[in-house]
Design a protein around this motif. Sequence first.
Motif, PDB file in Angstrom:
ATOM      1  N   ASN A  26       0.847  -1.172   0.000  1.00 40.61           N
ATOM      2  CA  ASN A  26       0.000   0.000   0.000  1.00 40.61           C
ATOM      3  C   ASN A  26       0.893   1.236   0.000  1.00 40.61           C
ATOM      4  OD1 ASN A  26      -1.634   2.218   1.559  1.00 40.61           O
ATOM      5  ND2 ASN A  26      -3.129   0.767   0.767  1.00 40.61           N
ATOM      6  N   SER A  27       0.473   2.293  -0.713  1.00 40.19           N
ATOM      7  CA  SER A  27       1.367   3.441  -0.865  1.00 40.19           C
ATOM      8  C   SER A  27       1.640   4.137   0.469  1.00 40.19           C
ATOM      9  CB  SER A  27       0.798   4.422  -1.885  1.00 40.19           C
ATOM     10  OG  SER A  27      -0.542   4.689  -1.563  1.00 40.19           O
ATOM     11  N   SER A  28       0.715   3.969   1.439  1.00 41.02           N
ATOM     12  CA  SER A  28       0.930   4.623   2.731  1.00 41.02           C
ATOM     13  C   SER A  28       2.165   4.091   3.466  1.00 41.02           C
ATOM     14  CB  SER A  28      -0.289   4.426   3.622  1.00 41.02           C
ATOM     15  OG  SER A  28      -0.383   3.061   3.971  1.00 41.02           O
ATOM     16  N   GLY A  84       5.027   3.848   2.156  1.00 45.53           N
ATOM     17  CA  GLY A  84       6.196   4.555   1.651  1.00 45.53           C
ATOM     18  C   GLY A  84       7.225   3.634   1.004  1.00 45.53           C
ATOM     19  N   ARG A 126       9.101   1.535  -1.789  1.00 45.27           N
ATOM     20  CA  ARG A 126       9.265   1.717  -3.233  1.00 45.27           C
ATOM     21  C   ARG A 126       9.840   0.436  -3.828  1.00 45.27           C
ATOM     22  NH1 ARG A 126       7.355   6.052  -5.275  1.00 45.27           N
ATOM     23  NH2 ARG A 126       6.840   7.511  -3.634  1.00 45.27           N
ATOM     24  N   GLN A 157      -4.713  -2.831  -1.617  1.00 46.32           N
ATOM     25  CA  GLN A 157      -5.133  -1.542  -2.172  1.00 46.32           C
ATOM     26  C   GLN A 157      -5.950  -0.746  -1.156  1.00 46.32           C
ATOM     27  OE1 GLN A 157      -5.887  -0.485  -6.377  1.00 46.32           O
ATOM     28  NE2 GLN A 157      -7.928  -1.190  -5.887  1.00 46.32           N
ATOM     29  N   ALA A 176      -1.940   4.817  -7.588  1.00 52.60           N
ATOM     30  CA  ALA A 176      -1.633   5.739  -6.497  1.00 52.60           C
ATOM     31  C   ALA A 176      -1.785   5.058  -5.138  1.00 52.60           C
ATOM     32  CB  ALA A 176      -2.546   6.957  -6.577  1.00 52.60           C
ATOM     33  N   MET A 177      -2.516   3.935  -5.100  1.00 53.50           N
ATOM     34  CA  MET A 177      -2.810   3.287  -3.825  1.00 53.50           C
ATOM     35  C   MET A 177      -1.926   2.081  -3.548  1.00 53.50           C
ATOM     36  SD  MET A 177      -5.352   4.938  -2.670  1.00 53.50           S
ATOM     37  CE  MET A 177      -6.915   4.449  -2.024  1.00 53.50           C
ATOM     38  N   VAL A 178      -1.554   1.350  -4.596  1.00 54.40           N
ATOM     39  CA  VAL A 178      -0.821   0.104  -4.396  1.00 54.40           C
ATOM     40  C   VAL A 178       0.235  -0.022  -5.481  1.00 54.40           C
ATOM     41  CG1 VAL A 178      -2.650  -1.146  -5.620  1.00 54.40           C
ATOM     42  CG2 VAL A 178      -1.038  -2.421  -4.248  1.00 54.40           C
ATOM     43  N   ARG A 179       1.428  -0.473  -5.090  1.00 53.17           N
ATOM     44  CA  ARG A 179       2.482  -0.607  -6.099  1.00 53.17           C
ATOM     45  C   ARG A 179       3.358  -1.827  -5.840  1.00 53.17           C
ATOM     46  NH1 ARG A 179       5.014   3.922  -2.874  1.00 53.17           N
ATOM     47  NH2 ARG A 179       3.786   5.438  -4.013  1.00 53.17           N
TER      48      ARG A 179
END
Lengths: 289, 494
Positions: A119-121, A123, A125, A186, A212-215
Amino acid sequence: MTALVYKRMAYYVLFLLAGGACAFAKPFVFTAIPDEDETRLRQRFTKVAHYLAGELKVEVEFIPVKSYAAAITAFKNNQVQMAWFGGLSGVRARRAVRGARAIAQGYEDQYFVTYFIANSSTGLREQKEFPKGMEGKTFTFGSKGSTSGRLMPEFFIRKHLGKSPDDAFRRVGFSGDHSRTIALVQSGSYQVGAVNFKVWENEIKAGRIDPAMVRIIWRTPTYPDYQWSVRGDLDQRWGGGFTDKVQSALLNMKDPSLLEAFPRKSFVPANNSDYTPILNSAKSIGLID
Amino acid sequence: MNRASSVKTSLLFVATALACIVFADLEINTQHPWRELGRMALGAVTPNFLDFGVLVESLLQTVAFALVGVSLGGLLGFGLALLYHLALVRVFCAAVRSVHELFWALLLLQFLGLNPITGLLAIALPYGGIFAKVYSEILEEADPAPLGALPGGSGHVSAFFFARLPDVWAHIISYTSYRLECGLRSSAVLGFVGLPTLGFHLESYFRQGQYSQVSALLILFYILIATLRWWARPRLLPFYLLGALALFWGSVDISMENVVRFFSEDIVPAPLRNAEGLGAENLAALGGWSWSLLMGQALPAVVATLLLTQIALVGTGMITLVVFPLVSRKFFSRPARAVGHGILVVMRSTPEYILAYIFLQIWGPSMLPAIVALAIHNGAIIGHLTGRHADQLPSRPDAPRGLNLYGYDILPRVYGQFMAFLFYRWEVIMRETAILGMLGIHTLGFYVDSAIQDIRLDRALLLIFVTALLNVGVDALSRTIRARLRLSRTPDVT
């Protein structure tokens, strides 16, 4: 009222006769592990059944099951004679049935990959090596019996962190399947997850993933995955050479609409020893005795 | 009923639950639940009945499995109830009813395969165990006077059918038809493991996020449950049973080879499977295998299961006390009660699994979604029964109204029965904790499921055995407490 009763009785007699007739010509039945949305699976494999019936000149039937274990059990119990298994489920199923063989795999299955997603929260990468900073987060696998959603990610977690997932993460869940893993990461219900790369790419194409939410944070090294496996007693039931006929029918599947449904570029020959790495990984993390 | 001690017992249970909360894992971590929840809400208000054939077919299968399964369970239970004075029979019944229907189905699937017999036995066996216990208690409570009036030399069989049974027959019928509703829920849930009932499509639609189809299926199921007392008439039963058998006909296909393999290989503990004889070495290996399974999985799982169960039990009680007036004549007029019934049907007929998933979206993974899901589901079931019980109490002409009526008149009078229901539900709640493994809570059910998914039936069986022992323990404890409080021994569901 009596007329109704007689009518019903007539129906039972019909049922009885139909049941008796079925017992003679048993169709060639196959199943598949439920790794994705069932509607899609059903569409895909009904087409495959149709194609195989044309090639093999026997009645072919697909039955859907609810879990990886149910697919293995149906294979063990001879309720199905062939199955589209994942790496791990295939190894388990073939160990349980004497003479069972892997006969074909997708081209891509020779080089399968698991994506670790976050989840993008968090941080986190994308990293080249096994990602740092995952420890202590909440983590979800897919199904407990999945190769790409359980076995291989757990294998890499143990290899790189030197501890079990339960010790490495604050909480470990099993979402049930890959699509749901993506949905749960997500929505942030779980922070990190492991997912089949094919399903991820499918969902990206279908627009169900919000970047924008999950990567993706890591792509694992490759390993062998999905394959068609058959029981060892096919030739006894359908005549000598039947297994070879099934194999060449699968390898000759060229219709793009069939292949896209998997989605695979083509099918290539496979054999049991292709899956020794999977067996060893499963043994090393204690999933197979 | 002893009122002071029942208050003391309640407080003891609440205190236990509070203590459990300290150790339980109730973390909330939400991020962005609204996207998914919005889709669920949209689905709920836009039911899609387009797959009507599929919907009706799965509903019919659900009814068929429930009717035949519960009937078989009733027959089995009745037979066993007559032998219930034998310790062996009591242990057998406690053991079969302590295993969740889903686990029965998963075990039976291993050797009977995916066919109707699997589903029917998965319902009939645990229900048979429950029926045996309740029927025997009902029979014991039969008025002994008719027996005394029999002429000397009357045979046992005629004494039973002419003097004992008639007195309690109505009670037996009413309890059995109450169980039919439970049977419908069990039957629906069996679809989760692949039987062709409602759960089959429900699980697929739900997993695929097709919430409009989910809500269509659930709405039909709610209607089926809400109209139960109009269509489930004992007189119509033979017709239904014939219809159900017609539905199953021709699909039964069992191979002896699989049955033999299950009992002679699959469930034999791994260290003994390829071993020759029972030498000291093999026994040591077996000991090591059992020890690591018991200490590594069973013991921590028992702790998690008990924590979850105790909190959910008290949560269930609290919800019951809030919702039971909704369906009681004492509090609401007919139209308001209809709404109340609707609410309770929705609460108790939505599978816990789905409730838990919704709360998982809201709060993130922990015990919290499981506790709330279990409390809502079971609270509505007991609320329904307690409401019905309240209706049977005589009203005094100068009865107060509103909160005074609730607090000073009805609540004290239904409290004993309420606790009896709750104690009955205790072991059920514990069984249900089994199916919530997706929340990442390592209950016994989580490990049983893992063992089955890993095709390690030897481990599954040992863990199920531990689960059964725990259930038997809770059952015995609840019996002791009920006896001490002099609560009525059978849940009175007339």
